[in-house]
Design an enzyme around this catalytic site. Structure first.
Site, PDB file in Angstrom:
ATOM      1  N   GLY A 227       0.764  -1.239   0.000  1.00 53.48           N
ATOM      2  CA  GLY A 227       0.000   0.000   0.000  1.00 53.48           C
ATOM      3  C   GLY A 227       0.793   1.286   0.000  1.00 53.48           C
ATOM      4  CD  GLU A 268       1.337  -9.231   2.192  1.00 56.03           C
ATOM      5  OE1 GLU A 268       0.339  -8.638   1.707  1.00 56.03           O
ATOM      6  OE2 GLU A 268       1.236 -10.211   2.915  1.00 56.03           O
ATOM      7  N   GLY A 270       3.555  -3.804  -3.760  1.00 60.02           N
ATOM      8  CA  GLY A 270       3.442  -4.062  -5.195  1.00 60.02           C
ATOM      9  C   GLY A 270       3.841  -2.796  -5.923  1.00 60.02           C
ATOM     10  CB  CYS A 337     -15.758  -1.678 -29.279  1.00 60.54           C
ATOM     11  SG  CYS A 337     -17.167  -0.979 -30.088  1.00 60.54           S
TER      12      CYS A 337
HETATM   13  N1  PLP Z   1      -0.873  -7.440  -0.202  1.00 60.07           N
HETATM   14  C1  PLP Z   1      -2.157  -7.736  -0.463  1.00 60.07           C
HETATM   15  C2  PLP Z   1      -2.833  -8.768   0.348  1.00 60.07           C
HETATM   16  C3  PLP Z   1      -2.846  -7.050  -1.474  1.00 60.07           C
HETATM   17  O1  PLP Z   1      -4.126  -7.334  -1.726  1.00 60.07           O
HETATM   18  C4  PLP Z   1      -2.155  -6.065  -2.223  1.00 60.07           C
HETATM   19  C5  PLP Z   1      -2.811  -5.301  -3.288  1.00 60.07           C
HETATM   20  O2  PLP Z   1      -3.960  -5.317  -3.577  1.00 60.07           O
HETATM   21  C6  PLP Z   1      -0.809  -5.820  -1.939  1.00 60.07           C
HETATM   22  C7  PLP Z   1      -0.213  -6.512  -0.914  1.00 60.07           C
HETATM   23  C8  PLP Z   1      -0.018  -4.797  -2.704  1.00 60.07           C
HETATM   24  O3  PLP Z   1      -0.543  -3.517  -2.637  1.00 60.07           O
HETATM   25  P1  PLP Z   1       0.233  -2.287  -3.315  1.00 60.07           P
HETATM   26  O4  PLP Z   1       0.470  -2.646  -4.734  1.00 60.07           O
HETATM   27  O5  PLP Z   1      -0.672  -1.126  -3.166  1.00 60.07           O
HETATM   28  O6  PLP Z   1       1.503  -2.128  -2.563  1.00 60.07           O
END
Ligand code: PLP
Length: 410
Positions: A227, A268, A270, A337
């Protein structure tokens, strides 16, 4: 991306040349930027036992996963297929966190068989798990802290209306199940959502997690999910990683001292690791003035990058073919489309047919959310590393559209 030597470049490689070499639409990832982001996170949490579990779903090309492994991260996988991908590239089962939701118990059993850490997100599954495994397999429990994080409700998942996690208000029930089945809980998890700017939100989540954790006697780690916010718009601010690192580490150390054990802290991320590394290169097919705006229609769309239409996400756009000259306001749209707006009312250097545009922040949830809608082919992917370009996914062909379709003689 830098404008040097009469071209927009990454690691010295001209993006226009990459587009010529591989064609468009094309995903381009700056591998060095990914490694840099991993290092920034490591440094911010250098005072605690940090484990980075890269959120595989953000960008799951095997070469990106290999790069993560080389940079020293573990992974978070949200499906059994992602678990298998991570094992395929060489992650040890112990480096993989499996965080599913709404899956069948059979899939969880499969994951147990593969030896990865299971993150359980509902009480019936916890009971199912207890009946089958008792305390023989260590688990993590995903809690929903009921926090509305970030500015976009579509990507906030830790609030009371969210389907994710076990409500923090059900903790008493969780303890009854844990005791009844003798479950071995070694981790607790919260993920409140995406685009979290402030240390305060993480601290709020942390406080809730600490309070819950104090009631579990055998924990090894606390997982704060992902996040972290990155900049999408000009003038946007990113999560101040130093500040978050300092404040959360301090709170975490205090908790560990009172818990009587030095736990691991897991994240975690992303977007933080891969959003800014990625560009989607597209070609302007048509410049179409209308009474309301001038559309630039490109050779891509929501089938390749769904975030603008799905989340109202802002993605910067740059005309790579024009380094100087006047700017005009355009709305960049895809060839699908559907309304298919990629970017509305943007000032770009005057666009001409055939110009190459770069859509920014396309690394996270870009290719991994792409589809064959309108029977369109998915783009190729290229990774840049050490000043070299590597094709890491071939462009699809028409045969890929037909693959798995059964042409029945009826
Ligand atoms: N961990 C979990 C369980 C998630 O659902 C997500 C994203 O939806 C992430 C980590 C990664 O989130 P972000 O890409 O915002 O860091």
């Amino acid at each position: 991306m830098e404008l040097t030597d009469h071209a927009y470049r990454i690691q010295g490689l001209a993006l226009t040349e990459l587009a010529q070499k591989y064609g468009t639409p094309l995903y381009v990832y700056d591998g060095e930027k990914i490694v840099q982001q991993v290092e920034t996170l490591k440094q911010a949490f250098s005072g605690v036992k940090l484990k980075i579990k890269y959120a595989t779903k953000a960008l799951s090309n095997v070469n990106i996963l290999k790069l993560m492994k080389r940079a020293g991260t573990g992974v978070d996988a949200v499906s059994i297929e992602e678990v298998m991908l991570c094992l395929h590239v060489g992650f040890e089962p112990t480096e993989i966190m499996y965080t599913p939701n709404c899956v069948s118990f059979t899939e969880i059993q499969e994951a147990v068989g593969l030896g990865v850490m299971i993150n359980i997100d509902n009480i019936p599954m916890l009971e199912h798990f207890g009946t089958t495994y008792g305390g023989s397999v260590p688990i993590c429990i995903r809690l929903n802290p009921h926090i509305l994080a970030g500015g976009n409700a579509k990507i906030s998942v830790g609030h009371i209306d969210s389907k994710f996690g076990i409500s923090i208000l059900q903790l008493k029930h969780v303890h009854k199940v844990v005791e009844a089945y003798g479950l071995h809980v070694v981790g607790l998890h919260v993920h409140t959502g995406s685009d979290i700017l402030d240390a305060e939100v993480f601290l709020k989540g942390a406080e809730i997690l600490f309070e819950a954790a104090a009631e579990f006697s055998d924990l090894n780690f606390l997982d704060f999910g992902g996040g972290f916010k990155v900049a999408y718009k000009p003038g946007d601010i990113s999560t101040d990683m130093k500040d978050v690192g300092f404040k959360v580490s301090q709170a975490f150390q205090d908790f560990c001292a009172s818990y009587g054990k030095e736990l691991e802290i897991w994240f975690e991320p992303g977007k933080f690791l891969v959003s800014e590394c990625g560009l989607l290169l597209v070609k302007a097919n048509v410049i179409k003035p209308t009474p309301a705006t001038t559309f630039v229609g490109v050779d891509s769309g929501l089938n390749h990058l769904i975030r603008p239409m799905m989340y109202d996400a802002y993605h910067g756009v740059v005309n790579l073919s024009r380094l100087t000259g006047p700017e005009r306001v355009y709305t960049i749209v895809g060839y699908i489309c559907e309304t298919d707006t990629i970017a509305a009312d943007r000032k770009l250097r005057e666009v001409q047919e055939g110009d190459l545009l770069a859509i920014k922040n396309a690394g996270a949830y870009g290719f991994s959310m792409s589809s064959n809608y309108n029977s369109r082919l998915r783009p190729a992917e290229v990774m840049l590393l050490g000043g070299m370009d590597y094709l890491i996914r071939e462009r699809e062909t028409f045969e890929d559209i037909l693959r798995h379709q059964v042409d029945v003689a009826f």
